[in-house]
Design a protein around this motif. Structure first.
Motif, short mmCIF file in Angstrom:
data_model
loop_
_atom_site.label_atom_id
_atom_site.label_comp_id
_atom_site.label_asym_id
_atom_site.label_seq_id
_atom_site.Cartn_x
_atom_site.Cartn_y
_atom_site.Cartn_z
N SER A 117 8.12 8.10 -13.74
CA SER A 117 8.30 6.69 -13.38
C SER A 117 7.07 5.89 -13.76
N LEU A 118 5.88 6.46 -13.50
CA LEU A 118 4.64 5.77 -13.83
C LEU A 118 4.48 5.64 -15.34
N ARG A 119 4.80 6.69 -16.07
CA ARG A 119 4.69 6.65 -17.54
C ARG A 119 5.60 5.56 -18.12
N ALA A 120 6.81 5.48 -17.63
CA ALA A 120 7.76 4.48 -18.13
C ALA A 120 7.24 3.07 -17.86
N ALA A 121 6.65 2.85 -16.68
CA ALA A 121 6.11 1.53 -16.34
C ALA A 121 4.92 1.18 -17.22
N VAL A 122 4.06 2.17 -17.48
CA VAL A 122 2.89 1.95 -18.35
C VAL A 122 3.35 1.57 -19.76
N GLU A 123 4.33 2.30 -20.28
CA GLU A 123 4.83 1.99 -21.61
C GLU A 123 5.51 0.62 -21.67
N ASP A 124 5.99 0.16 -20.53
CA ASP A 124 6.64 -1.14 -20.45
C ASP A 124 5.63 -2.27 -20.22
N GLY A 125 4.34 -1.92 -20.15
CA GLY A 125 3.31 -2.96 -20.06
C GLY A 125 2.77 -3.23 -18.67
N LEU A 126 3.04 -2.35 -17.70
CA LEU A 126 2.47 -2.52 -16.37
C LEU A 126 0.96 -2.64 -16.47
N VAL A 127 0.38 -3.63 -15.76
CA VAL A 127 -1.07 -3.81 -15.76
C VAL A 127 -1.67 -2.87 -14.72
N VAL A 128 -2.59 -2.02 -15.18
CA VAL A 128 -3.18 -0.99 -14.33
C VAL A 128 -4.70 -1.06 -14.41
N LEU A 129 -5.35 -0.94 -13.27
CA LEU A 129 -6.79 -0.76 -13.22
C LEU A 129 -7.07 0.53 -12.46
N ALA A 130 -7.74 1.48 -13.12
CA ALA A 130 -8.06 2.77 -12.52
C ALA A 130 -9.57 2.97 -12.55
N ILE A 131 -10.14 3.28 -11.40
CA ILE A 131 -11.59 3.40 -11.26
C ILE A 131 -11.98 4.83 -10.92
N CYS A 132 -12.98 5.36 -11.61
CA CYS A 132 -13.62 6.63 -11.33
C CYS A 132 -12.61 7.77 -11.17
N GLY A 133 -12.40 8.28 -9.94
CA GLY A 133 -11.46 9.37 -9.75
C GLY A 133 -10.05 9.01 -10.17
N GLY A 134 -9.65 7.76 -9.93
CA GLY A 134 -8.34 7.30 -10.39
C GLY A 134 -8.25 7.32 -11.90
N TYR A 135 -9.33 6.99 -12.56
CA TYR A 135 -9.46 7.07 -14.02
C TYR A 135 -9.24 8.50 -14.48
N GLU A 151 0.85 -1.19 0.00
CA GLU A 151 0.00 0.00 0.00
C GLU A 151 0.88 1.24 0.00
N ILE A 152 0.68 2.09 -0.99
CA ILE A 152 1.48 3.31 -1.14
C ILE A 152 0.59 4.51 -0.85
N ASN A 153 0.96 5.28 0.17
CA ASN A 153 0.21 6.47 0.54
C ASN A 153 1.02 7.73 0.23
N LEU A 154 0.48 8.88 0.57
CA LEU A 154 1.15 10.15 0.27
C LEU A 154 2.58 10.16 0.78
N ASP A 155 3.48 10.56 -0.08
CA ASP A 155 4.90 10.74 0.24
C ASP A 155 5.67 9.43 0.44
N ASN A 156 5.01 8.29 0.33
CA ASN A 156 5.75 7.02 0.41
C ASN A 156 6.59 6.84 -0.84
N PRO A 157 7.82 6.35 -0.72
CA PRO A 157 8.63 6.08 -1.92
C PRO A 157 8.02 4.93 -2.72
N VAL A 158 8.14 5.00 -4.03
CA VAL A 158 7.60 3.94 -4.88
C VAL A 158 8.40 3.87 -6.17
N LYS A 159 8.66 2.64 -6.62
CA LYS A 159 9.28 2.39 -7.92
C LYS A 159 8.29 1.54 -8.71
#
Length: 239
Positions: free
Chosen positions: A76-94, A38-46
């Protein structure tokens, strides 16, 4: 596999967390090892470290907080998306993944710009049960869910998740629901979406395995209860 649940403390409208629970459980029933971070505000993420990313829905205030935080990590997120990361985004996340959100006053609030669509405030909320015809894994299926959104989303040539058979979908005008780009799936359907539609859940699992270079032939599960529930809703909505 490793699942990234973005901002679960802020984006969890209408039980959206159930999408992560469903994804994980259907993996574990097949003997697949899955970890959730679970990644919340200001948590590091790769983002490149993950196999499945989930972003749920939230209020306008929560989305503004998240937009600023996620904007700092967008490359970082754009690079992962272009590399085929599977993403599900709902409503506000969409909505966050698009170019901008236009307020009733005409002000444009910038989104992450990962996908080519925009959202504008509507003059009424789009609420109710939804049935969507979608092509999942090469075959047509009917997805069901529940929508409750004030924003109207318009795709700029982007592929939709599916065609609305009942309900409003993206904007209540063009008959489209959600959006797809590479392995990114966006939708306004709460419910939550994945427990109600195991065929979509399994497709996301298969895509994540394929990206890891693992065989995508999933062992079958007994989905008789889920299928009966889906058919009951489709019958109620479509007759």
């Amino acid at each position: 596999m490793t699942v990234c649940h973005l901002y679960p403390d802020l984006l969890n409208l209408y039980g959206d967390r159930g999408n992560v629970i469903s994804f994980v459980q259907r993996c574990r029933w097949r003997g697949l090892d899955v970890q959730v971070r679970e990644i919340n505000l200001d948590n590091p993420v790769k983002f490149e470290e993950y196999d499945f990313l989930f972003i749920g829905g939230g209020s306008d205030r929560e989305q503004s907080l998240i937009a600023a935080d996620l904007g700092a990590r967008v490359d970082s997120l754009r690079a992962a998306v272009e590399d085929g990361l599977v993403v599900l985004a709902i409503c506000g996340g969409y909505q966050l993944l698009g170019r901008f959100y236009r307020t009733p006053e005409g002000k444009e609030i910038a989104g992450l710009g990962l996908l080519d669509f925009y959202t504008e405030a509507g003059n009424r909320r789009l609420i109710g049960n939804v049935a969507v015809e979608a092509e999942i894994g090469g075959r047509k299926t009917i997805l069901v869910g529940f929508e409750n959104h004030g924003g109207k989303t318009f795709l700029n040539g982007l592929k939709p998740l599916g065609r609305v058979l009942f309900g409003n979908g993206n904007n209540g005008m063009d008959g489209l629901e959600g959006a797809r780009y590479k392995n990114v799936f966006c939708s306004y359907l709460h419910g939550p979406l994945l427990p109600k539609n195991p065929v979509l859940t399994d497709y996301l699992i298969a895509l994540a395995l394929q990206r890891k270079g693992i065989g995508t032939e999933l062992s079958p599960l007994d989905d008789s209860i889920e299928e009966r529930a889906n058919k009951a809703m489709v019958k109620r909505l479509l007759g």
